[in-house]
Design a protein around this motif. Structure first.
Motif, PDB file in Angstrom:
ATOM      1  N   HIS A 121     -40.840  18.873  15.446  1.00 14.77           N
ATOM      2  CA  HIS A 121     -42.048  18.307  14.845  1.00 14.77           C
ATOM      3  C   HIS A 121     -41.992  16.795  14.746  1.00 14.77           C
ATOM      4  O   HIS A 121     -42.871  16.175  14.179  1.00 14.77           O
ATOM      5  CB  HIS A 121     -42.255  18.873  13.437  1.00 14.77           C
ATOM      6  N   GLY A 122     -40.923  16.193  15.239  1.00 14.37           N
ATOM      7  CA  GLY A 122     -40.747  14.748  15.054  1.00 14.37           C
ATOM      8  C   GLY A 122     -41.773  13.935  15.834  1.00 14.37           C
ATOM      9  O   GLY A 122     -42.542  14.469  16.631  1.00 14.37           O
ATOM     10  N   SER A 130     -30.131  27.607   6.642  1.00 14.64           N
ATOM     11  CA  SER A 130     -30.609  26.724   7.699  1.00 14.64           C
ATOM     12  C   SER A 130     -29.439  25.961   8.296  1.00 14.64           C
ATOM     13  O   SER A 130     -28.387  25.839   7.684  1.00 14.64           O
ATOM     14  CB  SER A 130     -31.623  25.728   7.128  1.00 14.64           C
ATOM     15  N   GLY A 131     -29.663  25.441   9.497  1.00 20.11           N
ATOM     16  CA  GLY A 131     -28.610  24.674  10.157  1.00 20.11           C
ATOM     17  C   GLY A 131     -28.614  23.230   9.699  1.00 20.11           C
ATOM     18  O   GLY A 131     -29.376  22.854   8.815  1.00 20.11           O
ATOM     19  N   ARG A 132     -27.744  22.406  10.298  1.00 22.01           N
ATOM     20  CA  ARG A 132     -27.647  21.014   9.870  1.00 22.01           C
ATOM     21  C   ARG A 132     -28.913  20.248  10.267  1.00 22.01           C
ATOM     22  O   ARG A 132     -29.389  19.413   9.516  1.00 22.01           O
ATOM     23  CB  ARG A 132     -26.413  20.365  10.512  1.00 22.01           C
ATOM     24  N   ASP A 133     -29.446  20.587  11.459  1.00 24.06           N
ATOM     25  CA  ASP A 133     -30.583  19.801  11.941  1.00 24.06           C
ATOM     26  C   ASP A 133     -31.870  20.614  12.066  1.00 24.06           C
ATOM     27  O   ASP A 133     -32.770  20.269  12.797  1.00 24.06           O
ATOM     28  CB  ASP A 133     -30.227  19.182  13.299  1.00 24.06           C
ATOM     29  N   TRP A 134     -31.917  21.734  11.365  1.00 22.92           N
ATOM     30  CA  TRP A 134     -33.163  22.505  11.419  1.00 22.92           C
ATOM     31  C   TRP A 134     -33.304  23.309  10.142  1.00 22.92           C
ATOM     32  O   TRP A 134     -32.341  23.542   9.432  1.00 22.92           O
ATOM     33  CB  TRP A 134     -33.177  23.437  12.621  1.00 22.92           C
ATOM     34  N   GLU A 135     -34.527  23.736   9.841  1.00 18.50           N
ATOM     35  CA  GLU A 135     -34.718  24.606   8.687  1.00 18.50           C
ATOM     36  C   GLU A 135     -35.684  25.736   9.016  1.00 18.50           C
ATOM     37  O   GLU A 135     -36.429  25.656   9.988  1.00 18.50           O
ATOM     38  CB  GLU A 135     -35.204  23.807   7.489  1.00 18.50           C
ATOM     39  N   THR A 149     -36.269  15.181  15.249  1.00 19.23           N
ATOM     40  CA  THR A 149     -35.732  14.830  13.936  1.00 19.23           C
ATOM     41  C   THR A 149     -36.087  15.884  12.905  1.00 19.23           C
ATOM     42  O   THR A 149     -35.342  16.117  11.964  1.00 19.23           O
ATOM     43  CB  THR A 149     -36.266  13.460  13.472  1.00 19.23           C
ATOM     44  N   VAL A 150     -37.252  16.524  13.090  1.00 20.62           N
ATOM     45  CA  VAL A 150     -37.643  17.620  12.209  1.00 20.62           C
ATOM     46  C   VAL A 150     -37.803  18.863  13.064  1.00 20.62           C
ATOM     47  O   VAL A 150     -38.572  18.872  14.015  1.00 20.62           O
ATOM     48  CB  VAL A 150     -38.980  17.322  11.489  1.00 20.62           C
ATOM     49  N   LYS A 151     -37.050  19.872  12.716  1.00 18.34           N
ATOM     50  CA  LYS A 151     -37.082  21.082  13.544  1.00 18.34           C
ATOM     51  C   LYS A 151     -37.194  22.301  12.626  1.00 18.34           C
ATOM     52  O   LYS A 151     -36.417  22.436  11.683  1.00 18.34           O
ATOM     53  CB  LYS A 151     -35.795  21.151  14.360  1.00 18.34           C
TER      54      LYS A 151
END
Ligand SMILES: *[C@@H]1O[C@H](CO)[C@@H](O)[C@H](O)[C@H]1NC(C)=O
Length: 370
Positions: free
Chosen positions: A222-223, A162-167, A229-231
């Motif tokens: 999804h933030g 996963s990336g830094r700001d997503w999973e 903030t949640v991806k």
């Protein structure tokens, strides 16, 4: 005693001829699944559970092995029928302005939807094989994610970290299952050692590769109130239009091949190799389309492949390309007729969100080949 040997020899020849003819018949029999395109689309019936009456696509046009495969993987027949429709539609779109415009017949009793051009080994044949096997891959991979097939689901494997700001999350199209299924289903009849078999197998795989290697990442936030903030992200197939565009490019740059001696050139899993006729060209890559026979000019009717010629085809009087009247009509000339066309015009945008248009009548010209 001498007589006996003679009889045996004749018997062997008859048997050999029999298997040869049988092989040829089987090969085209194996493409009969394309007629599934003529069954009614299933999407609506699946989405609408109130519809009780629907016709299940018949297994009748399948070979015994294909039937077994489809029965073992319940639900795939719907995807295959959809794939057949997609392939035909895309082929017609891509070749819309060419002399050969991917003519098909609706005759479900005939051996092949695309006609006898399949018995040739030309570039058009290559395109048909690649687009149809790509379509099965695509439709099955999608159907897995949609939950239509009993033996597969979304692809839940994480392809890379996963990336830094997503999973990873969500439901990825199951390209791997689609690819494997298409290979088992479509290639089942391509048995043999001849050039046509190599060509078909190669082009089938080229089509599938354009589906499974062109996946892209799609994400959703999804933030709170749409903030990211949640991806989560998942893998999505390319649109089939994209696959069609890629394959059309490969068609334009396809490689003429011949059957090389084993030991030379590149082998591709099996014990055979194909080499480019032009020694200055590199060996065809896995995604390239290959052919071994020149295409007809497609100017005049070609009864041998069920092509009607370009007489009566619409052409573009100002274009110098293949859609232009010069090339399309093969120098026979064309007729021009004016006609009235209704069009939307003077459109205005009203806040928010309506567009109002007027209907105008315009005189247009239609050019058709003599
Ligand atoms: C005809 O060809 C010209 C030049 O290529 C192009 O600009 C035009 O849009 C074409 N017309 C149609 C109807 O496709």
């Amino acid at each position: 005693m001498k007589m006996n040997w003679c009889y045996i020899a004749i018997l062997i020849v008859i048997l050999l001829l029999g298997t040869l003819i049988e092989g040829k018949k089987n090969r085209l029999r194996g493409t009969k699944w394309w007629t599934l395109a003529n069954t009614a689309p299933q999407e609506n019936t699946l989405l609408n559970p109130n519809t009780v009456l629907y016709i299940n696509p018949s297994l009748q046009p399948l070979t015994r092995k294909q039937r077994r495969l489809v029965t073992r993987n319940a639900g795939t027949i719907l995807a295959i029928a959809k794939g057949a429709r997609m392939a035909i539609q895309e082929c017609k779109y891509q070749f819309n302005s060419r002399r050969w415009n991917c003519p098909t017949s609706d005759d479900s009793h005939g051996t092949s939807v695309f006609g006898k051009i399949l018995q040739k080994g030309c570039r058009e044949t290559a395109f048909i094989y690649s687009i149809t096997s790509a379509a099965v891959s695509h439709a099955v991979a999608r159907a897995c994610a949609e939950g239509i097939i009993y033996t597969c689901t979304c692809d839940l494997k994480r392809h890379f970290p996963s990336g830094r700001d997503w999973e990873w999350g969500g439901c990825s199209d199951n390209a791997q299952f689609g690819h494997k299924f298409s290979r088992d289903f479509v290639d089942v009849v391509e048995k043999g050692r001849d050039l046509r078999y190599m060509m078909n197998r190669h082009n089938n795989e080229a089509g599938r590769m354009h589906v499974s290697t062109e996946m892209t990442r799609e994400c959703k936030c999804h933030g709170m109130s749409g903030s990211c903030t949640v991806k989560t992200c998942w893998m999505r197939l390319p649109t089939f239009r994209k696959v069609g565009n890629y394959l059309k490019d490969r068609f334009d740059g396809s490689t003429r091949i011949y059957q090389g001696n084993s030991g030379r050139g590149r082998t591709r899993g099996k014990k055979f190799n194909i080499l480019p006729v032009n020694p200055n060209h590199k060996s065809p890559e896995i995604k390239d389309l290959v052919y071994f026979e020149d295409s007809p000019s497609f100017c005049n009717p070609e009864p041998a492949i069920g092509f009607h010629g370009t007489m009566g085809r619409e052409c573009n009087a100002t274009s110098i390309g293949v859609d232009g009247c010069d090339l399309m009509c093969c120098g026979r000339g064309h007729t021009s007729k004016s006609y009235m066309a209704k069009e939307r015009c003077s459109c205005t945008f009203h806040w928010c969100c309506k567009v109002h248009c007027e209907i105008c009548t315009r005189t247009k010209m239609r050019h058709t080949c003599l």
